[in-house]
Design an enzyme around this catalytic site. Structure first.
Site, PDB file in Angstrom:
ATOM      1  N   ASP A  77       5.424   0.815  11.724  1.00 36.85           N
ATOM      2  CA  ASP A  77       4.178   0.166  11.305  1.00 36.85           C
ATOM      3  C   ASP A  77       4.082  -1.292  11.764  1.00 36.85           C
ATOM      4  O   ASP A  77       3.057  -1.945  11.537  1.00 36.85           O
ATOM      5  CB  ASP A  77       4.027   0.231   9.785  1.00 36.85           C
ATOM      6  CG  ASP A  77       3.537   1.586   9.309  1.00 36.85           C
ATOM      7  OD1 ASP A  77       3.168   2.418  10.159  1.00 36.85           O
ATOM      8  OD2 ASP A  77       3.531   1.825   8.087  1.00 36.85           O
TER       9      ASP A  77
ATOM     10  N   ARG B  34      -8.276  -0.640   5.321  1.00 34.05           N
ATOM     11  CA  ARG B  34      -7.424   0.373   4.704  1.00 34.05           C
ATOM     12  C   ARG B  34      -6.079  -0.207   4.271  1.00 34.05           C
ATOM     13  O   ARG B  34      -5.455   0.326   3.350  1.00 34.05           O
ATOM     14  CB  ARG B  34      -7.169   1.530   5.674  1.00 34.05           C
ATOM     15  CG  ARG B  34      -8.361   2.415   5.946  1.00 34.05           C
ATOM     16  CD  ARG B  34      -7.972   3.573   6.848  1.00 34.05           C
ATOM     17  NE  ARG B  34      -6.761   4.215   6.340  1.00 34.05           N
ATOM     18  CZ  ARG B  34      -5.686   4.501   7.076  1.00 34.05           C
ATOM     19  NH1 ARG B  34      -5.666   4.216   8.358  1.00 34.05           N
ATOM     20  NH2 ARG B  34      -4.639   5.083   6.524  1.00 34.05           N
TER      21      ARG B  34
ATOM     22  N   ARG C 298       1.662  14.802  12.422  1.00 36.51           N
ATOM     23  CA  ARG C 298       2.214  14.658  11.070  1.00 36.51           C
ATOM     24  C   ARG C 298       2.026  15.921  10.236  1.00 36.51           C
ATOM     25  O   ARG C 298       1.305  15.928   9.238  1.00 36.51           O
ATOM     26  CB  ARG C 298       1.603  13.443  10.375  1.00 36.51           C
ATOM     27  CG  ARG C 298       1.946  12.144  11.081  1.00 36.51           C
ATOM     28  CD  ARG C 298       1.893  10.959  10.157  1.00 36.51           C
ATOM     29  NE  ARG C 298       0.574  10.382  10.081  1.00 36.51           N
ATOM     30  CZ  ARG C 298       0.274   9.278   9.411  1.00 36.51           C
ATOM     31  NH1 ARG C 298       1.206   8.641   8.759  1.00 36.51           N
ATOM     32  NH2 ARG C 298      -0.942   8.811   9.389  1.00 36.51           N
TER      33      ARG C 298
ATOM     34  N   LYS D 176       0.828  -1.199   0.000  1.00 40.30           N
ATOM     35  CA  LYS D 176       0.000   0.000   0.000  1.00 40.30           C
ATOM     36  C   LYS D 176       0.866   1.255   0.000  1.00 40.30           C
ATOM     37  O   LYS D 176       0.612   2.214  -0.731  1.00 40.30           O
ATOM     38  CB  LYS D 176      -0.917   0.018   1.216  1.00 40.30           C
ATOM     39  CG  LYS D 176      -1.856   1.218   1.247  1.00 40.30           C
ATOM     40  CD  LYS D 176      -2.504   1.440   2.591  1.00 40.30           C
ATOM     41  CE  LYS D 176      -1.588   2.225   3.511  1.00 40.30           C
ATOM     42  NZ  LYS D 176      -2.301   2.885   4.623  1.00 40.30           N
ATOM     43  N   ASN D 177       1.912   1.253   0.826  1.00 34.43           N
ATOM     44  CA  ASN D 177       2.738   2.446   0.976  1.00 34.43           C
ATOM     45  C   ASN D 177       3.589   2.735  -0.259  1.00 34.43           C
ATOM     46  O   ASN D 177       4.150   3.824  -0.379  1.00 34.43           O
ATOM     47  CB  ASN D 177       3.636   2.319   2.207  1.00 34.43           C
ATOM     48  CG  ASN D 177       2.846   2.403   3.501  1.00 34.43           C
ATOM     49  OD1 ASN D 177       1.708   2.875   3.517  1.00 34.43           O
ATOM     50  ND2 ASN D 177       3.437   1.942   4.587  1.00 34.43           N
TER      51      ASN D 177
ATOM     52  N   CYS E 242      -4.355  13.450  12.885  1.00 34.21           N
ATOM     53  CA  CYS E 242      -4.227  12.017  12.642  1.00 34.21           C
ATOM     54  C   CYS E 242      -4.263  11.307  13.983  1.00 34.21           C
ATOM     55  O   CYS E 242      -3.749  11.804  14.979  1.00 34.21           O
ATOM     56  CB  CYS E 242      -2.917  11.729  11.921  1.00 34.21           C
ATOM     57  SG  CYS E 242      -2.590   9.974  11.691  1.00 34.21           S
TER      58      CYS E 242
END
Length: 430
Positions: A317, A409, A131, A22-23, A126
């Site tokens: 993460d 997500r 961020r 995803k990233n 967030c």
């Protein structure tokens, strides 16, 4: 609202296909705005975030087809998606779109570089930290952009003749800001030097794709990246690299539950630090011709101290997932979060399952317990939610994870992948 139901106590055996990252997919998709030719991306994961970005890109005039068909007709694992931004029809990214996904702010770079202007909503707060976008703005100003903030929007304009090559040193490492600088500098006039750049594999993947499109980028994967601007970029075909966070997540799930699981289509080199921590905890980790194999024969887990750091350090993460694993270690471990200031929200939910975790500043002290007990828990963000799934795999009885839209997500068919390996897990609607 959907939830995930898990009955713990089942070992995992089999194979799990690892999806595209995803990233990596998000900045690659945004890079399609840099050219009027078609950018074809293979191995694009089918996630809530990628679907949201497809809607955002459509707002700017990008025509999108999935495997030769119009979007929203394909529902499954990673796909091939064709992006064609023949004409940019809108240079404003409104709040109602940007507020749903922070990465959509990155469209400011290709819009500014290609058409000379962009009006993009500030993304707002967030759950895991503020961020701020200061680094993005300062970097673009180093390329000559005139930027003002007005009414919650960032108004950016390129100088006459377009962005100019420049030098910029990030005061701290930022993956998103590095993505933005790579895209903007690719079409700038002259040479740009980016110091203290993020070194993540996803940054390298974006640079490789941009180079395939005709950019001239060197040094990606190191702290200094040099970009020689070109007048235009063309289309290309590029395969999104495997998701190292998904790889680490399922590796920790296998280590937690015990058994023998092969993670197919991934690479050990993408997350050596995290896999070394798993080895120290007592899991057997070996590279195969097709991926990575994780085995644990039921012996007790050993406590391991970790501290999150930018790549190649231990990924932030994977912090929540590793904490879940350490709740069953035979001893005390310490987990320190250095990237985000508010990324321990899963601690309270893990405690509902019986975990013994004490917080002191940015360090969590985890004392392993002999047994976790199933309970209803609430997901607070993407990575926190999957840590609760990992804990639920060994908890005695039934665990119900609510707010699984967080999971959707970033994890493609998580319950299907774990269920195929023997977990008793299902998605419950309503």
């Amino acid at each position: 609202m959907d939830r995930i139901r898990i009955v713990g106590g089942h070992r995992l055996n089999g194979s799990i296909p690892i999806s595209g990252a995803k990233n990596a997919a998000l900045p690659l998709m945004i890079a399609s705005l840099l050219t009027d030719d078609t950018l074809t991306l293979e191995n694009v994961p089918h996630l809530a975030d990628t679907e949201q970005l497809i809607r955002i890109l459509g707002n700017h005039g990008v025509d999108i087809m999935v495997n030769g068909r119009r979007e929203r007709q394909e529902d499954g694992y990673s796909r091939t998606v064709h992006f064609t931004a023949r004409t940019i029809v809108e240079t404003t990214a409104p709040y109602e779109l940007v507020s749903k996904m922070r990465a959509s702010f990155w469209v400011i770079a290709p819009l500014l570089a290609r058409v000379g202007e962009a009006r993009v909503s500030l993304p707002g707060g967030c759950a895991i930290g503020t961020r701020p976008v200061d680094l993005f703005i300062d970097g673009l100003r180093a390329l000559g952009a005139d930027i003002a903030i007005d009414g919650g929007y960032v108004d950016a304009r390129a100088p006459k003749g377009g962005l100019k090559g420049g030098r910029f040193a990030f005061p701290k490492v930022s993956v998103g800001a590095t993505h933005v600088m790579l895209m903007a500098a690719s079409l700038a006039d002259g040479t740009s030097v980016i110091d203290n750049a993020a070194r993540e594999p996803e940054v390298v993947d974006l640079a490789n794709c941009l180079n395939a499109m005709g950019a001239k980028i060197s040094g990606a994967g190191s702290p200094r990246i040099v970009v020689e601007g070109v007048a235009s970029l063309s289309g290309a075909r590029h395969r999104v690299l495997p998701d190292r966070i998904e790889t680490g997540t399922y590796a920790m799930a296998a280590a937690m539950a015990g058994g023998d699981v092969t993670l197919e289509g991934t690479q050990e080199s993408l997350l050596e630090n995290a896999l070394d921590a798993l080895r120290s905890a007592g899991a057997e980790v070996t590279a195969t011709n097709t991926g990575v194999r994780i085995r644990r024969n039921g012996a007790g887990l050993q406590p391991v101290d970790v501290s999150t750091d930018p790549y190649p350090g231990f990924p932030t993460d994977l912090q929540a997932q590793f904490m879940a694993l350490m709740t069953r270690a035979e001893g005390r471990s310490h987990i320190t979060e250095t990237i985000f200031e508010n990324r321990f929200m899963h601690v309270q939910e893990l405690a509902r399952l019986g975990a013994d975790i004490q917080l002191s500043g940015q360090t969590a002290t985890v004392t392993g317990v002999k047994q976790l007990t199933g309970a209803p828990v609430m997901a607070t963000d993407l990575r926190a939610s999957v840590s609760l799934v990992i804990a639920g795999l060994v908890a005695n009885g039934e665990t119900t994870v609510n707010r699984v839209y967080h999971l959707d997500r970033g994890f493609e068919r998580l319950e299907t992948k774990l269920g195929a390996c023997g977990a008793e897990i299902e998605r419950v609607s309503g």
